[in-house]
Design a protein around this motif. Structure first.
Motif, PDB file in Angstrom:
ATOM      1  N   TRP A 131     -60.319  39.837  28.659  1.00  0.00           N
ATOM      2  CA  TRP A 131     -59.824  39.519  30.050  1.00  0.00           C
ATOM      3  C   TRP A 131     -60.997  39.762  31.024  1.00  0.00           C
ATOM      4  N   ALA A 132     -61.122  38.699  31.840  1.00  0.00           N
ATOM      5  CA  ALA A 132     -62.199  38.675  32.795  1.00  0.00           C
ATOM      6  C   ALA A 132     -61.726  38.379  34.131  1.00  0.00           C
ATOM      7  N   CYS A 133     -61.696  39.162  35.255  1.00  0.00           N
ATOM      8  CA  CYS A 133     -61.507  39.190  36.417  1.00  0.00           C
ATOM      9  C   CYS A 133     -62.309  39.377  37.502  1.00  0.00           C
ATOM     10  N   THR A 134     -62.411  38.641  38.643  1.00  0.00           N
ATOM     11  CA  THR A 134     -63.356  38.842  39.700  1.00  0.00           C
ATOM     12  C   THR A 134     -62.782  40.066  40.374  1.00  0.00           C
ATOM     13  N   VAL A 135     -63.773  40.835  40.959  1.00  0.00           N
ATOM     14  CA  VAL A 135     -63.239  41.956  41.719  1.00  0.00           C
ATOM     15  C   VAL A 135     -62.429  41.448  42.942  1.00  0.00           C
ATOM     16  N   ASP A 136     -62.772  40.374  43.522  1.00  0.00           N
ATOM     17  CA  ASP A 136     -61.811  40.116  44.760  1.00  0.00           C
ATOM     18  C   ASP A 136     -60.411  39.556  44.258  1.00  0.00           C
ATOM     19  N   GLY A 137     -60.296  39.373  43.024  1.00  0.00           N
ATOM     20  CA  GLY A 137     -58.958  38.883  42.726  1.00  0.00           C
ATOM     21  C   GLY A 137     -58.733  37.497  42.763  1.00  0.00           C
ATOM     22  N   LYS A 161     -71.655  33.273  38.540  1.00  0.00           N
ATOM     23  CA  LYS A 161     -71.569  32.274  39.501  1.00  0.00           C
ATOM     24  C   LYS A 161     -71.538  32.793  40.867  1.00  0.00           C
ATOM     25  N   GLY A 162     -72.047  33.963  41.101  1.00  0.00           N
ATOM     26  CA  GLY A 162     -72.300  34.798  42.620  1.00  0.00           C
ATOM     27  C   GLY A 162     -70.989  35.643  42.538  1.00  0.00           C
TER      28      GLY A 162
END
Length: 330
Positions: A131-137, A161-162
């Motif tokens: 599971w991969a999730c960006t910190v900003d959700g 990707k930034g």
């Protein structure tokens, strides 16, 4: 209640569209912290709090921040520093001496539930995933992982990707088969269930393994025959087994069946001389087990009561699955 992610998500899933939800997850830690990166907790506007992100000391403050995210729908991050006298963690007397970096993000249809519904389905099916999730959700992804290659590992934080992205290996709950439904087995099944394990129970004796004594068991195998046991093993991804029927023939028949399965952990209660008797009766040897086989079962923790034995066996099973030392033999 178990804090295994599969248990948390199974509670959240049927309610995901009935309330506003916020996911809190730790994406980075520094120093000593009670929970590590990848730990998660779910909050709802109806007061649900599923999971834990600290020893219970930070949750009251985290809930307030989660409520703000529910109100305005804006993701937030928070840092709790136990060594900063001005930080809320210090004032609460957390005491671990570390720094926790936490993200609080909405979970809804707009962001595809951050793929947590897919994670839940995958784990329930007995499979593993990344599971991969960006910190900003803004984005969550669930990718299947071959379970046989999925060894426990730490979560990782990378810039993709930034975007800062946390990747977590999600493993399904261990499925434990208990052979024997006597009184002492109730402690084994309860403790296994508390760890988040799935539990199957088989005992061919009609007076044993009664459902009223094992309410936490997921599967009570009603077919008393060895064929019934074989069918259950073929239909479920059972990874561990404990033999504790205290009956020579039952243990021998079950051990013979289990020796042909590539279980990660197999254990049999009883002293060394009984182990040899059962193996002779079953017509098998230690070398028939490709992975960990313990008899006598469990770590030597100096206990004699049924609850002590259950603790020693479940601890040993946990250590094997998490590749920790298992040299505390009986």
């Amino acid at each position: 209640m178990s804090n295994h992610v599969n248990h948390l998500l199974s509670q959240w899933l049927p309610l995901k569209d009935k309330h506003k939800w916020v996911l809190g997850f730790i994406f980075k830690t520094e120093g000593s912290c009670y929970r590590k990166a990848g730990a998660m907790m779910l909050f709802s506007d109806a007061g649900h709090q599923l999971g834990i992100l600290s020893g219970g000391c930070l949750e009251s403050d985290i809930v307030k921040k989660a409520q703000r995210v529910m109100t305005d729908g804006v993701s937030r991050t928070a840092v709790y520093d136990d060594e900063d006298e001005e930080d809320i963690a210090f004032k609460l007397g957390v005491g671990c001496g570390g720094v926790v970096h936490l993200s609080l993000v909405p979970v809804n249809q707009d962001n595809q539930y951050l793929s947590l519904d897919a994670v839940s389905k995958t784990l329930t099916n007995g499979d593993a995933c990344e599971w991969a999730c960006t910190v900003d959700g803004t984005r969550g992804v669930c990718e299947a992982v071959e379970y046989s290659n999925a060894k426990p590992r730490k979560a990782s934080l990378e810039t993709i990707k930034g975007m800062r992205t946390l990747s977590v290996l999600m493993l399904p709950p261990i499925h434990l088969l208990v052979i024997g439904g006597g009184y002492d087995a109730t402690f084994m099944t309860r403790l296994a269930s508390l760890q988040g394990y799935l539990v199957s129970l088989w005992d061919p004796r009609p007076a044993q393994a009664r459902i009223e004594h094992f309410p936490e068991v997921n599967y009570l195998i009603e077919d008393p025959s060895v064929e019934g046991l074989l069918l259950h093993l073929s239909e479920h991804n059972i990874q561990a087994a404990v033999l504790m029927s205290h009956h020579r023939e039952i243990d021998a028949k079950a051990l013979q069946v289990l020796s042909k399965r590539a279980l990660t952990y197999t254990a049999m209660l009883g002293p060394l001389h009984r182990k040899q008797e059962i193996m002779d009766l079953a017509g098998i040897q230690d070398t028939d087990f490709s992975q960990y086989f313990a008899s006598p079962a469990g770590f030597d923790i100096g206990g004699e009561l049924p609850e002590h034995i259950a603790l020693s066996v479940i601890a040993q099973c946990h250590a094997v699955f998490h590749t920790k030392p298992t040299n505390l033999k009986r």
